[in-house]
Design an enzyme around this catalytic site. Structure first.
Site, mmCIF file in Angstrom:
data_model
loop_
_atom_site.group_PDB
_atom_site.id
_atom_site.type_symbol
_atom_site.label_atom_id
_atom_site.label_comp_id
_atom_site.label_asym_id
_atom_site.label_seq_id
_atom_site.Cartn_x
_atom_site.Cartn_y
_atom_site.Cartn_z
ATOM 1 N N ASP A 233 30.099 64.300 153.661
ATOM 2 C CA ASP A 233 29.731 65.662 154.042
ATOM 3 C C ASP A 233 30.326 66.718 153.111
ATOM 4 O O ASP A 233 31.346 66.493 152.466
ATOM 5 C CB ASP A 233 30.233 65.965 155.464
ATOM 6 C CG ASP A 233 29.405 65.268 156.534
ATOM 7 O OD1 ASP A 233 28.613 64.381 156.188
ATOM 8 O OD2 ASP A 233 29.583 65.611 157.720
ATOM 9 N N HIS B 76 34.125 62.661 153.439
ATOM 10 C CA HIS B 76 33.790 63.952 152.817
ATOM 11 C C HIS B 76 33.910 63.846 151.300
ATOM 12 O O HIS B 76 34.820 63.167 150.806
ATOM 13 C CB HIS B 76 34.715 65.059 153.344
ATOM 14 C CG HIS B 76 34.496 65.355 154.799
ATOM 15 N ND1 HIS B 76 34.996 64.550 155.797
ATOM 16 C CD2 HIS B 76 33.802 66.348 155.404
ATOM 17 C CE1 HIS B 76 34.606 65.047 156.979
ATOM 18 N NE2 HIS B 76 33.885 66.132 156.776
HETATM 19 ZN ZN LIG Z 1 30.978 69.545 157.302
#
Ligand SMILES: [Zn+2]
Length: 223
Positions: free
Chosen positions: A41, A186
């Site tokens: 992400d 992430h």
């Molecule tokens: Zn996010």
């Protein structure tokens, strides 16, 4: 520390007035044998995304990147690189606000602007939307449905975003990942990121255990 599982995330995000429920999103495809989806992400990011792409390439792993529209606008060449490498792209809003209490117009704008930012150059069209923080209410459910988007959360949070030490991330994943899980990582973390180092340990171990890696759409299709 155990990773945060799907139901816990949803309870943390649920607003009492909202009729949205965990049924409105996909958290995993439980029961799928030896098959997981890695998701990244908040990118793209000029250094972190590059490094993660090269690690994934090294192990022949395909993943799903949930992009922030603003970042996609800044680094369109990285979006192209992800697509060319065979990864999947998902929509993660334009500016990453908490959409759980946002009004319908704001939600629509965040989804549509991200879509424009990502797809106007690449011509890649996704129908996967991951709300920031995995938090959503009725407006997100409605806007997603109208656009034929599937809401995608996760079942294992590696907590890399909290700068969790690498060995803890590895332990979390190796202890808790099961077939059908959607793992949250992430590729854009402020400060030092533990993610690349963790991946270099996790990927060969999961491969050694017989796991294969699929994109989120592949995971959903195999249901
Ligand atoms: Zn996010």
């Amino acid at each position: 520390m155990k990773p945060v599982r799907a139901g816990v995330v949803f309870l943390l995000c649920l607003t009492l007035a909202s009729p949205a429920s965990a049924k409105d999103a996909v958290y995993d495809c439980a029961g799928r044998e030896k098959c997981v989806a890695l998701t990244f992400d908040d990118g793209p990011h000029p250094t972190e995304t590059e490094e993660i792409l090269s690690i994934l390439d090294e192990y022949g792993v395909k993943a799903t990147f949930f992009l922030i529209g603003e970042n996609a606008e800044r680094w369109p060449e990285l979006v192209e690189k992800e697509i060319r490498a065979g990864h999947e792209i998902g929509n993660h809003s334009y500016s990453h606000p908490d959409l759980s209490k946002a009004d319908y117009e704001t939600v629509c704008r965040e989804i549509d602007e991200a879509e424009r930012a990502v797809w106007e150059n690449s011509e890649f069209r996704t129908r996967l939307f991951r709300p920031p923080g995995g938090c959503f209410g009725e407006a997100v459910v409605r806007a997603a449905k109208e656009r034929d988007y599937t809401l995608v959360c996760w079942s294992v949070d590696t907590r890399d975003w909290a700068h969790t030490p690498t060995d803890q991330i590895v332990r979390n994943v190796m202890t808790n990942a099961e077939g059908g899980d959607i793992l949250l990582f992430h590729d854009s973390i402020a400060g030092d990121t533990p993610t690349p180092q963790a991946l270099r340990i996790i990927l060969p171990r999961l491969i050694g255990e017989g796991y294969r890696f699929v994109t989120v759409s592949e995971l959903l299709r195999e249901e």
